[in-house]
Design a protein around this motif. Structure first.
Motif, short mmCIF file in Angstrom:
data_model
loop_
_atom_site.label_atom_id
_atom_site.label_comp_id
_atom_site.label_asym_id
_atom_site.label_seq_id
_atom_site.Cartn_x
_atom_site.Cartn_y
_atom_site.Cartn_z
N TYR A 1 40.17 21.86 -8.87
CA TYR A 1 39.44 22.75 -9.77
C TYR A 1 38.38 23.51 -8.99
CZ TYR A 1 36.04 18.94 -9.56
OH TYR A 1 35.15 17.99 -9.12
N GLY A 2 37.84 24.55 -9.61
CA GLY A 2 36.71 25.31 -9.06
C GLY A 2 35.59 25.33 -10.08
N ILE A 3 34.58 26.17 -9.89
CA ILE A 3 33.45 26.13 -10.82
C ILE A 3 33.81 26.79 -12.15
CG2 ILE A 3 31.90 26.27 -8.84
CD1 ILE A 3 30.87 28.90 -10.04
N MET A 4 34.84 27.65 -12.16
CA MET A 4 35.29 28.28 -13.39
C MET A 4 36.64 27.72 -13.83
SD MET A 4 32.79 30.34 -14.03
CE MET A 4 33.52 31.20 -15.41
N GLY A 5 36.95 26.52 -13.42
CA GLY A 5 38.24 25.92 -13.78
C GLY A 5 39.22 26.03 -12.62
N GLU B 1 29.48 19.07 -6.87
CA GLU B 1 29.71 17.94 -7.78
C GLU B 1 28.41 17.17 -8.04
OE1 GLU B 1 32.84 15.86 -5.79
OE2 GLU B 1 34.27 17.49 -6.12
N PHE B 2 27.55 17.08 -7.03
CA PHE B 2 26.25 16.44 -7.20
C PHE B 2 25.44 17.18 -8.25
CE2 PHE B 2 21.74 16.35 -6.11
CZ PHE B 2 21.48 14.98 -6.04
N ILE B 3 25.37 18.51 -8.13
CA ILE B 3 24.59 19.32 -9.07
C ILE B 3 25.23 19.30 -10.45
CG2 ILE B 3 23.88 21.68 -9.61
CD1 ILE B 3 23.47 22.08 -6.59
N ASN B 4 26.56 19.43 -10.50
CA ASN B 4 27.25 19.46 -11.79
C ASN B 4 27.09 18.14 -12.54
OD1 ASN B 4 28.91 21.04 -13.57
ND2 ASN B 4 30.58 19.63 -13.11
N ASN B 5 26.94 17.04 -11.82
CA ASN B 5 26.77 15.74 -12.46
C ASN B 5 25.36 15.53 -12.98
OD1 ASN B 5 27.81 12.91 -13.00
ND2 ASN B 5 26.08 12.45 -11.67
N TYR B 6 24.36 15.91 -12.18
CA TYR B 6 22.97 15.65 -12.57
C TYR B 6 22.31 16.83 -13.29
CZ TYR B 6 23.55 11.53 -9.73
OH TYR B 6 24.01 10.34 -9.23
N TYR B 7 22.95 18.01 -13.22
CA TYR B 7 22.48 19.18 -13.96
C TYR B 7 23.70 19.82 -14.63
CZ TYR B 7 18.39 18.63 -10.93
OH TYR B 7 17.30 18.14 -10.26
N LYS C 1 28.70 28.69 -18.73
CA LYS C 1 28.58 30.07 -19.22
C LYS C 1 28.35 31.06 -18.08
CE LYS C 1 26.80 28.55 -23.70
NZ LYS C 1 25.70 28.64 -24.69
N ARG C 2 29.06 30.87 -16.99
CA ARG C 2 28.95 31.79 -15.86
C ARG C 2 29.91 32.97 -16.03
NH1 ARG C 2 24.91 30.86 -11.84
NH2 ARG C 2 24.06 28.81 -12.38
N ILE C 3 29.53 34.11 -15.48
CA ILE C 3 30.38 35.30 -15.52
C ILE C 3 31.46 35.15 -14.44
CG2 ILE C 3 30.45 37.81 -15.34
CD1 ILE C 3 28.85 36.75 -17.73
N ASN C 4 32.72 35.31 -14.79
CA ASN C 4 33.82 35.03 -13.85
C ASN C 4 34.49 36.28 -13.29
OD1 ASN C 4 35.16 35.89 -16.10
ND2 ASN C 4 36.59 34.17 -16.21
#
Length: 403
Positions: A336-340, A288-294, A300-303
């Motif tokens: 949630y996860g990184i791909m939803g 969450e820290f990374i997702n907020n500041y970056y 667009k990650r491969i799931n």
């Protein structure tokens, strides 16, 4: 039995930690859950690339009533994946001035997002904690950089007259400003040295850790070689272990390395990853820290791995960096996860103190950062979050014991 890869944290998060300690904590939990059984480890150093090595720590089980002629049972093997040196090798040789200049530029660049995060309570609940942390980083970086104008005070009056006679008026004005600035910078620097223990060492570590993380996330620096070595280690395990089922045990920034491999940008994960990894364990994951500041990092990650892995996530609500994959800072199931919602983790809450014990003084003295290093202590015999992980792995049949 399955094989595990242990990926530690970075810098200060990895201090005094090792794959051997991590395995020892699992032995302790094994001993607590069985009787009449001895457990021990054998350590082997292997090379999976010409210049890259890993420690393989194998946990064996010996039943006390077992005939001596019988072989002991191999229960689990941990391989460590060392990436710290690879990530830091371009930065660690820079001097203190350049490191703190890089830290100052990093904080300055992130300042607008740090301020907006203070008001994003519904999507990011730790904006106040991280703003305060980065504010301290800014002060710490300036404390070193502001030392340099004070060097002008060493110029004596004779040389000062010579300098004035050979400078333009605007250059003299700048010179006078810098000399006057020393009256402010020296007290600030002195206070920083007095009130920040081991300030020089701490500054170097903080600058190194945060700028290398920024370079990895923002520019992909060293990402290719790190992920290439990770693929090589997995290939070694697949070729040399009888059971090539692989679990990933990750802590702090190690979880970022693992998620980057499982959900890569652009290309699919390697065939070995897709066919052999079925469990991800994250402890204190700073998602969450990374997702907020970056915010673009996880886009667009491969799931391909979304439905192939099970994910166990250990977090503390008091940890300034840990993610609970919710839109609040409360104990509960992940949302949630990184791909939803395709790979929502199984949340395990771990706390070493009651939340109400933390107050303004705790906030100001950075107890929330300390908590990031409190999932286990320096000793392998103390209590830790390993029990939560071990019991959940048993319940999900990822860890079986012969009795």
């Amino acid at each position: 039995m399955p094989t595990a890869i242990y990926i530690s944290g970075l810098g200060q998060s990895a201090n005094k930690e090792s794959v051997e300690k991590y395995a020892a904590r699992y032995i302790k939990e094994l001993e607590y859950s069985t009787s009449g059984t001895n457990y021990y480890t054998k350590v082997e150093k292997i090379y999976y690339n010409d210049d890259q090595s890993s420690l393989a720590v194998r946990i064996y089980q010996h039943l006390k009533e077992q005939p001596k002629s019988d072989k002991d049972t191999l229960l689990y093997t941990f391989y460590d994946f060392e990436y710290n040196e690879l990530l830091n090798q371009k930065f660690q040789n820079k001097n203190l001035f350049l490191k703190n200049l890089a830290l100052l530029l990093l904080v300055t660049r992130k300042l607008p997002r740090l301020i907006t995060s203070l008001f994003k309570k519904k999507t990011y609940t730790k904006g106040g904690q991280t703003f305060y942390i980065f504010l301290l980083f800014l002060i710490m970086a300036l404390a070193v950089l502001l030392i340099f104008p004070s060097l002008l005070s060493l110029i004596d009056s004779k040389n000062l007259t010579f300098i004035k006679n050979h400078l333009f008026d605007w250059q003299i004005d700048i010179f006078r400003f810098l000399r006057g600035l020393t009256k402010v910078t020296l007290p600030i620097t002195s206070l920083a040295i007095i009130f920040i223990p081991e300030s020089s060492t701490l500054l170097t570590r903080v600058a190194s850790e945060f700028t290398t993380i920024d370079n990895y996330i923002q520019y992909g620096e060293q990402a290719q070689i790190i992920q290439g070595n990770f693929d090589a280690l997995i290939e070694y395990i697949v070729e040399n272990e009888e059971n090539s089922t692989i679990h990933l045990h990750t802590y702090s920034f190690g979880s970022v390395i693992a998620l980057d491999a499982l959900f890569p940008l652009g290309n699919e994960p390697s065939a070995n990853i897709q066919n052999n990894i079925n469990l991800l364990i994250t402890v204190g994951a700073p998602y969450e820290f990374i997702n907020n500041y970056y915010p673009k990092f996880y886009k667009k990650r491969i799931n391909k791995m979304s439905e192939k892995i099970e994910w166990i996530n250990v977090y503390s609500t008091m940890d300034a960096f840990a993610s609970n994959f919710r839109n609040d800072n409360k104990v509960g199931e992940a949302k949630y996860g990184i791909m939803g919602r395709k790979e929502v983790p199984i949340n395990l809450n771990y706390e070493i103190a009651r939340r109400e014990k933390y107050n303004l003084f705790s906030f100001l003295t950075l107890k929330h950062i300390t908590m990031h290093q409190s999932y286990w202590d320096d000793s392998k015999s103390g209590q830790s979050c390993t029990r939560l992980i071990f019991n959940k792995m048993k319940k999900l049949n990822y860890f079986s014991i012969t009795t």
